[in-house]
Design a protein around this motif. Structure first.
Motif, PDB file in Angstrom:
ATOM      1  N   ALA A 273     -43.035 -77.786  -1.148  1.00 40.97           N
ATOM      2  CA  ALA A 273     -43.560 -76.514  -1.652  1.00 40.97           C
ATOM      3  C   ALA A 273     -42.864 -75.297  -1.054  1.00 40.97           C
ATOM      4  O   ALA A 273     -42.773 -74.251  -1.701  1.00 40.97           O
ATOM      5  CB  ALA A 273     -45.056 -76.444  -1.382  1.00 40.97           C
ATOM      6  N   LEU A 274     -42.402 -75.403   0.197  1.00 37.57           N
ATOM      7  CA  LEU A 274     -41.883 -74.211   0.880  1.00 37.57           C
ATOM      8  C   LEU A 274     -40.459 -74.467   1.343  1.00 37.57           C
ATOM      9  O   LEU A 274     -40.169 -75.552   1.868  1.00 37.57           O
ATOM     10  CB  LEU A 274     -42.741 -73.913   2.115  1.00 37.57           C
ATOM     11  CG  LEU A 274     -44.241 -73.757   1.887  1.00 37.57           C
ATOM     12  CD1 LEU A 274     -44.999 -73.910   3.202  1.00 37.57           C
ATOM     13  CD2 LEU A 274     -44.554 -72.403   1.274  1.00 37.57           C
ATOM     14  N   ASN A 275     -39.570 -73.483   1.159  1.00 37.92           N
ATOM     15  CA  ASN A 275     -38.220 -73.693   1.695  1.00 37.92           C
ATOM     16  C   ASN A 275     -38.230 -73.367   3.191  1.00 37.92           C
ATOM     17  O   ASN A 275     -39.179 -72.752   3.679  1.00 37.92           O
ATOM     18  CB  ASN A 275     -37.179 -72.901   0.895  1.00 37.92           C
ATOM     19  CG  ASN A 275     -37.388 -71.410   1.030  1.00 37.92           C
ATOM     20  OD1 ASN A 275     -37.749 -70.928   2.109  1.00 37.92           O
ATOM     21  ND2 ASN A 275     -37.189 -70.686  -0.055  1.00 37.92           N
ATOM     22  N   PRO A 276     -37.168 -73.774   3.931  1.00 42.99           N
ATOM     23  CA  PRO A 276     -37.202 -73.586   5.383  1.00 42.99           C
ATOM     24  C   PRO A 276     -37.494 -72.144   5.797  1.00 42.99           C
ATOM     25  O   PRO A 276     -38.238 -71.919   6.763  1.00 42.99           O
ATOM     26  CB  PRO A 276     -35.807 -74.029   5.825  1.00 42.99           C
ATOM     27  CG  PRO A 276     -35.413 -75.049   4.816  1.00 42.99           C
ATOM     28  CD  PRO A 276     -36.004 -74.584   3.518  1.00 42.99           C
ATOM     29  N   THR A 277     -36.954 -71.163   5.081  1.00 41.68           N
ATOM     30  CA  THR A 277     -37.201 -69.766   5.473  1.00 41.68           C
ATOM     31  C   THR A 277     -38.679 -69.429   5.326  1.00 41.68           C
ATOM     32  O   THR A 277     -39.278 -68.788   6.195  1.00 41.68           O
ATOM     33  CB  THR A 277     -36.357 -68.816   4.581  1.00 41.68           C
ATOM     34  OG1 THR A 277     -35.131 -69.442   4.306  1.00 41.68           O
ATOM     35  CG2 THR A 277     -36.174 -67.477   5.228  1.00 41.68           C
ATOM     36  N   GLU A 278     -39.267 -69.862   4.211  1.00 40.22           N
ATOM     37  CA  GLU A 278     -40.709 -69.592   4.010  1.00 40.22           C
ATOM     38  C   GLU A 278     -41.546 -70.273   5.096  1.00 40.22           C
ATOM     39  O   GLU A 278     -42.493 -69.692   5.626  1.00 40.22           O
ATOM     40  CB  GLU A 278     -41.150 -70.113   2.633  1.00 40.22           C
ATOM     41  CG  GLU A 278     -40.641 -69.287   1.476  1.00 40.22           C
ATOM     42  CD  GLU A 278     -40.892 -69.963   0.128  1.00 40.22           C
ATOM     43  OE1 GLU A 278     -41.251 -69.258  -0.810  1.00 40.22           O
ATOM     44  OE2 GLU A 278     -40.727 -71.203   0.010  1.00 40.22           O
ATOM     45  N   LEU A 279     -41.144 -71.510   5.409  1.00 41.74           N
ATOM     46  CA  LEU A 279     -41.891 -72.246   6.435  1.00 41.74           C
ATOM     47  C   LEU A 279     -41.839 -71.539   7.784  1.00 41.74           C
ATOM     48  O   LEU A 279     -42.844 -71.363   8.457  1.00 41.74           O
ATOM     49  CB  LEU A 279     -41.266 -73.634   6.589  1.00 41.74           C
ATOM     50  CG  LEU A 279     -42.115 -74.813   6.170  1.00 41.74           C
ATOM     51  CD1 LEU A 279     -41.256 -76.039   5.993  1.00 41.74           C
ATOM     52  CD2 LEU A 279     -43.180 -75.098   7.199  1.00 41.74           C
ATOM     53  N   LEU A 280     -40.608 -71.123   8.151  1.00 40.54           N
ATOM     54  CA  LEU A 280     -40.441 -70.516   9.474  1.00 40.54           C
ATOM     55  C   LEU A 280     -41.150 -69.178   9.589  1.00 40.54           C
ATOM     56  O   LEU A 280     -41.629 -68.818  10.658  1.00 40.54           O
ATOM     57  CB  LEU A 280     -38.952 -70.333   9.789  1.00 40.54           C
ATOM     58  CG  LEU A 280     -38.203 -71.620  10.097  1.00 40.54           C
ATOM     59  CD1 LEU A 280     -36.711 -71.361  10.239  1.00 40.54           C
ATOM     60  CD2 LEU A 280     -38.746 -72.255  11.380  1.00 40.54           C
ATOM     61  N   SER A 281     -41.265 -68.443   8.479  1.00 41.10           N
ATOM     62  CA  SER A 281     -41.866 -67.112   8.586  1.00 41.10           C
ATOM     63  C   SER A 281     -43.380 -67.157   8.366  1.00 41.10           C
ATOM     64  O   SER A 281     -44.050 -66.137   8.477  1.00 41.10           O
ATOM     65  CB  SER A 281     -41.223 -66.166   7.582  1.00 41.10           C
ATOM     66  OG  SER A 281     -41.461 -66.678   6.291  1.00 41.10           O
ATOM     67  N   SER A 282     -43.898 -68.355   8.093  1.00 37.05           N
ATOM     68  CA  SER A 282     -45.330 -68.406   7.792  1.00 37.05           C
ATOM     69  C   SER A 282     -46.166 -68.351   9.079  1.00 37.05           C
ATOM     70  O   SER A 282     -45.788 -68.898  10.109  1.00 37.05           O
ATOM     71  CB  SER A 282     -45.606 -69.705   7.031  1.00 37.05           C
ATOM     72  OG  SER A 282     -46.846 -70.215   7.367  1.00 37.05           O
ATOM     73  N   TRP A 289     -48.762 -73.099   2.164  1.00 38.52           N
ATOM     74  CA  TRP A 289     -48.659 -74.204   1.210  1.00 38.52           C
ATOM     75  C   TRP A 289     -49.763 -74.046   0.156  1.00 38.52           C
ATOM     76  O   TRP A 289     -49.505 -74.149  -1.057  1.00 38.52           O
ATOM     77  CB  TRP A 289     -48.822 -75.542   1.959  1.00 38.52           C
ATOM     78  CG  TRP A 289     -48.708 -76.738   1.072  1.00 38.52           C
ATOM     79  CD1 TRP A 289     -47.582 -77.466   0.826  1.00 38.52           C
ATOM     80  CD2 TRP A 289     -49.766 -77.351   0.326  1.00 38.52           C
ATOM     81  NE1 TRP A 289     -47.867 -78.490  -0.027  1.00 38.52           N
ATOM     82  CE2 TRP A 289     -49.203 -78.441  -0.358  1.00 38.52           C
ATOM     83  CE3 TRP A 289     -51.120 -77.095   0.157  1.00 38.52           C
ATOM     84  CZ2 TRP A 289     -49.942 -79.275  -1.195  1.00 38.52           C
ATOM     85  CZ3 TRP A 289     -51.861 -77.913  -0.679  1.00 38.52           C
ATOM     86  CH2 TRP A 289     -51.273 -78.999  -1.342  1.00 38.52           C
ATOM     87  N   GLY A 290     -50.973 -73.740   0.622  1.00 42.75           N
ATOM     88  CA  GLY A 290     -52.120 -73.606  -0.286  1.00 42.75           C
ATOM     89  C   GLY A 290     -51.926 -72.476  -1.277  1.00 42.75           C
ATOM     90  O   GLY A 290     -52.183 -72.642  -2.479  1.00 42.75           O
ATOM     91  N   VAL A 291     -51.408 -71.321  -0.779  1.00 46.57           N
ATOM     92  CA  VAL A 291     -51.217 -70.170  -1.674  1.00 46.57           C
ATOM     93  C   VAL A 291     -50.266 -70.566  -2.803  1.00 46.57           C
ATOM     94  O   VAL A 291     -50.485 -70.242  -3.966  1.00 46.57           O
ATOM     95  CB  VAL A 291     -50.659 -68.976  -0.870  1.00 46.57           C
ATOM     96  CG1 VAL A 291     -50.219 -67.854  -1.793  1.00 46.57           C
ATOM     97  CG2 VAL A 291     -51.692 -68.478   0.115  1.00 46.57           C
TER      98      VAL A 291
END
Ligand code: ARG
Length: 480
Positions: A273-282, A289-291
């Protein structure tokens, strides 16, 4: 004071049955859920981004998660042999006491009461707070003071529940365990749907940007192993396990592969669901993931995480109480910490003390640094413990061993623990590790007068008496 005839399992003994006899009430199913219930807590919702941060790529992250599961399994098999040879409760503490000696065991009890247990409760409640608060601040950064106050409320509520009744605490544990497994299944199912729809970009070229190096890999292991910590939890309560020779190894062999399987699939789902950049900035991976996947149903995830973290912290409070109790039974801890409330039959002094230190720990710290120091300290002790185990196994091969682990397994775990303790010190040195070691050694200053010379000044005794009256606690009967 009505201090006699008490049992920590919440039932009163008959007047004739003066000794505290822990009942063997834990069967295979409860054993599995005790292990899995403590293992699944905050880590799987917090650590994936840190593992990724240290190793750089999704493929390497998944390898770290699998390797952590394998290490937990090998460690737990070794502990299964330990737990069937040394039949007393108390886990690491009692094994170090029996295999190595009184001083190292005391240092472990001292460190676990002053540092590792409160630190893990602080970390778990900080992650609880981050998830709860993140739901209200979806488009802007969360104020740290709100997160810390929420974590403090979580610790206080858990303390009250655990002080009120053992049964209340165990019922909460069961509800929380069910809720957390359901949420993880939702995440896995969502990931499968995404993969089936073709969202497989992240899994292609999945080793791009991988960071290699002993230091970062060690730190990635610290973060992953945090999620698996609790693999030896059943060893803290073996006196209460039915047929431990059979059920201890079995529970381990069911619970740990199950948790490993769930963790790997949940990580795959995050990456789908999330690319590495999205994961790291979350701020909170599972909420991000839920959003993306559940939209307006994201609250379901936050609720599940809240249950999961509370359940795990509850488990740490619960099993920690047993270790405290065993250490006091061996004369290693102040009497007051082993006492139980005269009516509620809960180990309230130990709980209040733990909660007090946990509250102090949430003030300066953040999740990831607590985890690194926690993992450093516990793996130091796992290493010492396994070294003692190997020594006795080689020295006294004839002791009856109902469950025998092939000797190569503890050797691998020992090498891994040496690596885990040494790599971050050498490759990412921080003053914090030195402080941890100095702190552990400082326990010796207490050990010599208090345990070795049994020095007990009058003011201590009267303080204990006053606290006893204030908290309405009395000593639980010691086993003969
Ligand atoms: N594995 C748990 C989690 O992911 C933490 C367990 C802490 N263990 C302990 N012995 N204090 O939150």
């Amino acid at each position: 004071m009505n201090g006699k005839n008490m049992r920590l399992d919440g039932e009163k003994t008959s007047p004739k049955q003066e000794n505290l006899q822990l009942k063997r009430g834990i069967g295979l199913f409860s054993g599995v859920s005790l292990i899995a219930g403590t293992m699944i807590g905050s880590g799987i919702f917090m650590s994936p981004q840190w593992v990724l941060y240290y190793v750089g790529s999704p493929g390497a992250s998944l390898l770290i998660w699998a390797a952590c599961g394998l290490l937990a399994m090998l460690g737990a098999l070794t502990y299964a042999e330990l737990g069937t040879v040394i039949k007393e409760s108390g886990g690491d503490y009692i094994y170090i006491l029996r295999n190595i000696g009184s001083l190292p065991a005391f240092l472990l009890a001292f460190t676990s009461i002053m540092v590792t247990r409160p630190a893990s409760i602080a970390a778990i409640s900080l992650s609880f707070a981050e998830y709860v608060v993140a739901s209200f601040y979806q488009d802007c950064p969360m104020p740290q003071v709100v997160v810390k106050c929420t974590a403090a409320v979580c610790i206080l509520v858990l303390t009250i529940i655990n002080c009120l009744s053992v049964r209340l605490a165990t019922s909460f544990m069961n509800i929380f365990t069910t809720a957390k497994i359901l949420v993880l299944l939702v995440i896995i199912a969502g990931g499968m749907v995404l993969l089936a729809k073709g969202n497989t970009q992240v899994l292609q070229n999945s080793f791009e940007n991988t960071v290699t190096g002993f230091g970062p890999i060690g730190l990635a292991f610290y973060q992953g192993l945090w999620s698996y910590d609790g693999w030896n939890n059943l060893n803290s309560v073996t006196e209460e396990l039915k047929n431990p020779q059979v059920n201890l190894p079995r529970a381990v062999m069911i619970a740990i592969p199950l948790v490993t399987f769930i963790y790997i699939l949940v990580n795959v789902s995050y990456f789908a669901a999330l690319n590495p950049t999205e994961l790291l900035s979350s701020d909170a991976v599972a909420v991000s993931w839920g959003v993306k996947v559940l939209g307006t149903w994201t609250w379901l995830i936050s609720l599940g995480v809240a249950f999961s973290t509370c359940g795990s912290a509850n488990g740490v409070f619960f099993s920690g109480g047993r270790v405290c109790y065993v250490a006091a039974r061996e004369g290693h801890l102040p009497d007051i910490l082993s006492m139980v409330h005269v009516n509620r039959l809960t180990p309230s002094p130990a709980l209040i003390f733990t909660s007090f230190i946990s509250l102090i720990m949430i003030i300066p710290s953040d999740f990831s640094s607590i985890i690194n120091f926690f993992s450093f300290t516990v793996w130091l002790y796992y290493g010492v413990n396994i070294a003692g185990f190997l020594y006795v196994k080689i020295k006294k091969p004839d002791i009856p061993r109902p469950y025998k682990v092939p000797i190569i397994i503890p050797i691998i775990v020992l090498i891994a623990s040496v690596y885990l303790v040494v790599a971050p010190i050498i490759f990412s040195p921080q003053l914090g590790y030195l402080y941890v070691i100095l702190f552990i050694l400082s326990g010796t200053i207490l050990y010599i007068p208090v345990v070795h010379y049994k020095w007990s000044p009058k003011v201590f005794r009267s303080l204990t008496l006053h606290l006893q009256l204030l908290l309405e606690v009395a000593p639980a009967d010691k086993e003969q």
